[in-house]
Design a protein around this motif. Structure first.
Motif, PDB file in Angstrom:
ATOM      1  N   GLU A   1      44.285  50.846  42.286  1.00  0.00           N
ATOM      2  CA  GLU A   1      44.157  51.745  43.443  1.00  0.00           C
ATOM      3  C   GLU A   1      42.936  51.419  44.299  1.00  0.00           C
ATOM      4  O   GLU A   1      42.981  51.527  45.522  1.00  0.00           O
ATOM      5  N   ASP A   2      41.844  51.021  43.633  1.00  0.00           N
ATOM      6  CA  ASP A   2      40.555  50.905  44.320  1.00  0.00           C
ATOM      7  C   ASP A   2      39.965  49.506  44.252  1.00  0.00           C
ATOM      8  O   ASP A   2      38.750  49.335  44.398  1.00  0.00           O
ATOM      9  N   ALA A   3      40.783  48.491  44.015  1.00  0.00           N
ATOM     10  CA  ALA A   3      40.254  47.136  43.884  1.00  0.00           C
ATOM     11  C   ALA A   3      39.529  46.712  45.158  1.00  0.00           C
ATOM     12  O   ALA A   3      40.018  46.963  46.258  1.00  0.00           O
ATOM     13  N   PRO A   4      38.366  46.062  45.012  1.00  0.00           N
ATOM     14  CA  PRO A   4      37.615  45.612  46.198  1.00  0.00           C
ATOM     15  C   PRO A   4      38.234  44.346  46.789  1.00  0.00           C
ATOM     16  O   PRO A   4      37.697  43.250  46.700  1.00  0.00           O
ATOM     17  N   LEU A   5      39.405  44.502  47.432  1.00  0.00           N
ATOM     18  CA  LEU A   5      40.163  43.339  47.888  1.00  0.00           C
ATOM     19  C   LEU A   5      39.530  42.654  49.093  1.00  0.00           C
ATOM     20  O   LEU A   5      39.964  41.572  49.478  1.00  0.00           O
ATOM     21  N   GLY A   6      38.535  43.249  49.670  1.00  0.00           N
ATOM     22  CA  GLY A   6      37.905  42.635  50.824  1.00  0.00           C
ATOM     23  C   GLY A   6      36.927  41.530  50.485  1.00  0.00           C
ATOM     24  O   GLY A   6      36.427  40.856  51.378  1.00  0.00           O
ATOM     25  N   ARG A   7      36.631  41.317  49.217  1.00  0.00           N
ATOM     26  CA  ARG A   7      35.664  40.292  48.839  1.00  0.00           C
ATOM     27  C   ARG A   7      36.351  39.154  48.105  1.00  0.00           C
ATOM     28  O   ARG A   7      37.445  39.306  47.580  1.00  0.00           O
ATOM     29  N   HIS A   8      35.697  38.006  48.076  1.00  0.00           N
ATOM     30  CA  HIS A   8      36.178  36.885  47.300  1.00  0.00           C
ATOM     31  C   HIS A   8      35.088  36.472  46.318  1.00  0.00           C
ATOM     32  O   HIS A   8      33.918  36.373  46.678  1.00  0.00           O
ATOM     33  N   CYS A   9      35.473  36.230  45.091  1.00  0.00           N
ATOM     34  CA  CYS A   9      34.551  35.854  44.030  1.00  0.00           C
ATOM     35  C   CYS A   9      34.847  34.426  43.576  1.00  0.00           C
ATOM     36  O   CYS A   9      35.906  33.875  43.854  1.00  0.00           O
ATOM     37  N   SER A  10      33.918  33.856  42.857  1.00  0.00           N
ATOM     38  CA  SER A  10      34.122  32.506  42.338  1.00  0.00           C
ATOM     39  C   SER A  10      35.006  32.494  41.106  1.00  0.00           C
ATOM     40  O   SER A  10      35.538  31.437  40.743  1.00  0.00           O
ATOM     41  N   ALA A  11      35.159  33.637  40.469  1.00  0.00           N
ATOM     42  CA  ALA A  11      36.034  33.718  39.299  1.00  0.00           C
ATOM     43  C   ALA A  11      36.390  35.170  39.034  1.00  0.00           C
ATOM     44  O   ALA A  11      35.678  36.097  39.459  1.00  0.00           O
ATOM     45  N   VAL A  12      37.488  35.362  38.313  1.00  0.00           N
ATOM     46  CA  VAL A  12      37.914  36.697  37.903  1.00  0.00           C
ATOM     47  C   VAL A  12      38.421  36.610  36.473  1.00  0.00           C
ATOM     48  O   VAL A  12      39.039  35.617  36.086  1.00  0.00           O
ATOM     49  N   TRP A  13      38.138  37.644  35.686  1.00  0.00           N
ATOM     50  CA  TRP A  13      38.501  37.655  34.274  1.00  0.00           C
ATOM     51  C   TRP A  13      38.993  39.041  33.886  1.00  0.00           C
ATOM     52  O   TRP A  13      38.444  40.057  34.324  1.00  0.00           O
ATOM     53  N   THR A  14      40.029  39.082  33.058  1.00  0.00           N
ATOM     54  CA  THR A  14      40.431  40.337  32.439  1.00  0.00           C
ATOM     55  C   THR A  14      40.827  40.063  31.002  1.00  0.00           C
ATOM     56  O   THR A  14      41.328  38.988  30.671  1.00  0.00           O
ATOM     57  N   SER A  15      40.589  41.034  30.150  1.00  0.00           N
ATOM     58  CA  SER A  15      40.884  40.890  28.726  1.00  0.00           C
ATOM     59  C   SER A  15      41.747  42.048  28.259  1.00  0.00           C
ATOM     60  O   SER A  15      41.281  43.190  28.173  1.00  0.00           O
ATOM     61  N   CYS A  16      43.014  41.752  27.975  1.00  0.00           N
ATOM     62  CA  CYS A  16      43.920  42.714  27.335  1.00  0.00           C
ATOM     63  C   CYS A  16      43.905  44.063  28.034  1.00  0.00           C
ATOM     64  O   CYS A  16      43.801  45.108  27.397  1.00  0.00           O
ATOM     65  N   SER A  17      44.009  44.031  29.359  1.00  0.00           N
ATOM     66  CA  SER A  17      43.922  45.275  30.124  1.00  0.00           C
ATOM     67  C   SER A  17      45.266  45.734  30.664  1.00  0.00           C
ATOM     68  O   SER A  17      45.561  46.930  30.674  1.00  0.00           O
ATOM     69  N   TRP A  18      46.104  44.820  31.122  1.00  0.00           N
ATOM     70  CA  TRP A  18      47.303  45.270  31.830  1.00  0.00           C
ATOM     71  C   TRP A  18      48.387  45.798  30.902  1.00  0.00           C
ATOM     72  O   TRP A  18      49.332  46.427  31.355  1.00  0.00           O
ATOM     73  N   HIS A  19      48.261  45.596  29.577  1.00  0.00           N
ATOM     74  CA  HIS A  19      49.292  46.129  28.678  1.00  0.00           C
ATOM     75  C   HIS A  19      49.104  47.622  28.401  1.00  0.00           C
ATOM     76  O   HIS A  19      49.999  48.260  27.854  1.00  0.00           O
ATOM     77  N   TYR A  20      47.954  48.195  28.774  1.00  0.00           N
ATOM     78  CA  TYR A  20      47.736  49.615  28.525  1.00  0.00           C
ATOM     79  C   TYR A  20      48.732  50.449  29.333  1.00  0.00           C
ATOM     80  O   TYR A  20      49.015  50.150  30.497  1.00  0.00           O
ATOM     81  N   SER A  21      49.241  51.503  28.726  1.00  0.00           N
ATOM     82  CA  SER A  21      50.294  52.302  29.356  1.00  0.00           C
ATOM     83  C   SER A  21      49.856  52.884  30.694  1.00  0.00           C
ATOM     84  O   SER A  21      50.686  53.123  31.575  1.00  0.00           O
ATOM     85  N   ALA A  22      48.553  53.089  30.891  1.00  0.00           N
ATOM     86  CA  ALA A  22      48.061  53.627  32.166  1.00  0.00           C
ATOM     87  C   ALA A  22      48.356  52.694  33.327  1.00  0.00           C
ATOM     88  O   ALA A  22      48.360  53.117  34.485  1.00  0.00           O
ATOM     89  N   ASN A  23      48.633  51.413  33.032  1.00  0.00           N
ATOM     90  CA  ASN A  23      48.921  50.441  34.085  1.00  0.00           C
ATOM     91  C   ASN A  23      50.406  50.140  34.239  1.00  0.00           C
ATOM     92  O   ASN A  23      50.786  49.314  35.068  1.00  0.00           O
TER      93      ASN A  23
END
Length: 220
Positions: A102-124
């Motif tokens: 909902e609130d991702a800072p899509l206006g910026r660009h980073c040199s890398a992005v990482w996520t660990s075992c987050s999208w499988h949670y039922s809240a997503n």
């Protein structure tokens, strides 16, 4: 580090991601961590010299609070913000409290992005997995690195949702402007009880890392 994450001993492919950063990303670059939790990955990145954007929605993970531990015990856990201060790393980390979908800072660009075992949670699960992946990709500047480790299906119920996925199922999201750098997977393994899971349990994990090779138009 003097403080320790509640997730310190859970299995991770993070060392492979950190090695890719050292090879491809300049020191002092910005890395976004989606689902930052209490800092298992944020603090090592900041200590390694990167600037970090830490995105997390859970107030206990951010600010600390009481948590239930295996064995029906309770403890007071440090949150990300206090851990950063205690380790004197807070000036290198921008904490974004909010829902990434909902609130991702899509206006910026980073040199890398990482996520660990987050999208499988039922809240997503109320949003397609493709949207989660796309939002992560939009944070990565040309030449930057995308890294995600994720739960693969083990139980029958896991096969009923796309959010328990595999490297093969993710590959179609990385055509054209992306170069897939590495995919890995584990066999099934038993993980010891931890916060939120009071008993030993079985997992299978995967990893996908990719580099962005060209620009695209952000339509958000």
């Amino acid at each position: 580090m003097q403080t320790q994450s509640l997730w310190e001993h859970t299995l991770t492919f993070f060392p492979q991601f950190l090695a890719a950063l050292r090879e491809r990303v300049a020191p002092d670059s910005t890395v976004a961590v989606i689902g930052a939790s209490d800092g298992k990955f944020v603090l090592p990145l900041a200590a390694a010299g990167y600037r970090v954007v830490a995105i997390e929605r859970d107030p206990v993970a951010l600010h600390g609070g009481d948590v239930h531990l295996p064995g029906d015990s309770q403890a007071r856990a440090l949150g990300l913000i206090d851990r950063l201060k205690l380790e004197e790393l807070h000036e290198r980390v921008e904490v974004v409290e909010g829902d990434f979908l909902e609130d991702a800072p899509l206006g910026r660009h980073c040199s890398a992005v990482w996520t660990s075992c987050s999208w499988h949670y039922s809240a997503n699960h109320h949003r397609p997995l493709a949207e989660f992946v796309d939002r992560m990709q939009r944070l990565v500047r040309p030449g930057g690195v995308f890294g995600a480790e994720f739960m693969m299906p083990v139980e029958r119920r896991h096969h009923m949702t796309e959010h328990y996925t595999s490297p093969e199922r993710l590959l179609p999201h990385f055509l054209g402007e992306w170069e897939v750098l590495l995919t890995l997977r584990t066999n099934e393994f038993t993980e010891r009880a931890h916060v939120g899971r009071p008993n030993d349990h079985t997992h299978r994990m995967g990893l996908l890392m990719a580099a962005r090779t060209s620009t695209f138009t952000d339509h958000f």
